[in-house]
Motif scaffolding. Structure first.
Motif, PDB file in Angstrom:
ATOM      1  N   MET A   1       0.826  -1.208   0.000  1.00  0.00           N
ATOM      2  CA  MET A   1       0.000   0.000   0.000  1.00  0.00           C
ATOM      3  C   MET A   1       0.859   1.256   0.000  1.00  0.00           C
ATOM      4  SD  MET A   1      -3.181   0.394  -0.167  1.00  0.00           S
ATOM      5  CE  MET A   1      -4.366   1.661  -0.129  1.00  0.00           C
ATOM      6  N   ARG A   2       2.013   1.138   0.618  1.00  0.00           N
ATOM      7  CA  ARG A   2       2.909   2.297   0.676  1.00  0.00           C
ATOM      8  C   ARG A   2       3.316   2.761  -0.728  1.00  0.00           C
ATOM      9  NH1 ARG A   2       6.924   3.573   5.107  1.00  0.00           N
ATOM     10  NH2 ARG A   2       8.072   5.284   4.231  1.00  0.00           N
ATOM     11  N   ALA A   3       3.506   1.814  -1.649  1.00  0.00           N
ATOM     12  CA  ALA A   3       3.873   2.160  -3.023  1.00  0.00           C
ATOM     13  C   ALA A   3       2.750   2.937  -3.710  1.00  0.00           C
ATOM     14  CB  ALA A   3       4.215   0.903  -3.813  1.00  0.00           C
ATOM     15  N   VAL A   4       1.511   2.561  -3.423  1.00  0.00           N
ATOM     16  CA  VAL A   4       0.359   3.280  -3.998  1.00  0.00           C
ATOM     17  C   VAL A   4       0.327   4.711  -3.488  1.00  0.00           C
ATOM     18  CG1 VAL A   4      -2.172   3.373  -4.083  1.00  0.00           C
ATOM     19  CG2 VAL A   4      -0.984   1.177  -4.333  1.00  0.00           C
ATOM     20  N   PHE A   5       0.548   4.893  -2.195  1.00  0.00           N
ATOM     21  CA  PHE A   5       0.565   6.246  -1.623  1.00  0.00           C
ATOM     22  C   PHE A   5       1.688   7.081  -2.235  1.00  0.00           C
ATOM     23  CE2 PHE A   5      -1.342   4.261   2.405  1.00  0.00           C
ATOM     24  CZ  PHE A   5      -2.633   4.513   1.970  1.00  0.00           C
ATOM     25  N   THR A   6       2.858   6.478  -2.365  1.00  0.00           N
ATOM     26  CA  THR A   6       3.999   7.203  -2.928  1.00  0.00           C
ATOM     27  C   THR A   6       3.741   7.571  -4.387  1.00  0.00           C
ATOM     28  OG1 THR A   6       5.528   6.071  -1.443  1.00  0.00           O
ATOM     29  CG2 THR A   6       6.477   7.100  -3.412  1.00  0.00           C
ATOM     30  N   LEU A   7       3.261   6.612  -5.153  1.00  0.00           N
ATOM     31  CA  LEU A   7       2.988   6.877  -6.563  1.00  0.00           C
ATOM     32  C   LEU A   7       1.921   7.962  -6.720  1.00  0.00           C
ATOM     33  CD1 LEU A   7       3.563   6.163  -9.505  1.00  0.00           C
ATOM     34  CD2 LEU A   7       1.773   4.406  -9.333  1.00  0.00           C
TER      35      LEU A   7
END
Length: 141
Positions: A1-7
């Motif tokens: 989920m962290r990658a989605v937030f960063t992207l």
């Protein structure tokens, strides 16, 4: 989920850096677009045409740099909501206005521009959620 937030943070920030830079480069046209919305007194139009793009660029860069993410995400999401409300308002009034979203005259305000902005707002809300959900990350534009 962290990658989605960063992207989402990077995409949302980069969109506003691009949109703000385009408006800064042609502030006179952007001022004419603001004037056509008929929501500000004429003497405030040029100030808004200078302030809004600068705010977009600064907050977009903050999102991309991962600095002051919460504040930048809040400001840009509020701007998106206001822009969408204004587009809905001019559509309801039957005004033939260009959106001015990405500088220049832009495309006419329509259901398509509202849908496009709704998608951008969704990305911004995901970035906002990530900013308040937990900590900063190191992603950069």
């Amino acid at each position: 989920m962290r990658a989605v937030f960063t992207l989402s943070r990077l995409v949302f920030g980069a969109l506003f850096v691009y949109a703000g830079a385009e408006k800064v480069m042609d502030a006179q046209t952007f001022a004419a677009v603001i004037f056509n919305y008929q929501v500000l007194p004429a003497k405030m139009v040029y100030g808004a045409a200078m302030l809004l793009p600068a705010l977009e660029v600064v907050c977009g860069l903050a999102l991309c740099a991962g600095t002051l993410v919460r504040g930048a995400a809040v400001v840009l999401n509020v701007l998106m909501a206001v822009f969408m409300a204004l587009m809905g308002w001019v559509m309801a009034r039957g005004l033939d206005v260009t959106c001015g979203c990405f500088g220049g005259a832009g495309q006419a305000v329509s259901k398509e521009t509202l849908v496009r902005d709704a998608v951008i707002l969704f990305v911004g809300l995901v970035a906002l959620w990530g900013a308040f959900r937990g900590g900063e990350d190191s992603g950069r534009c």
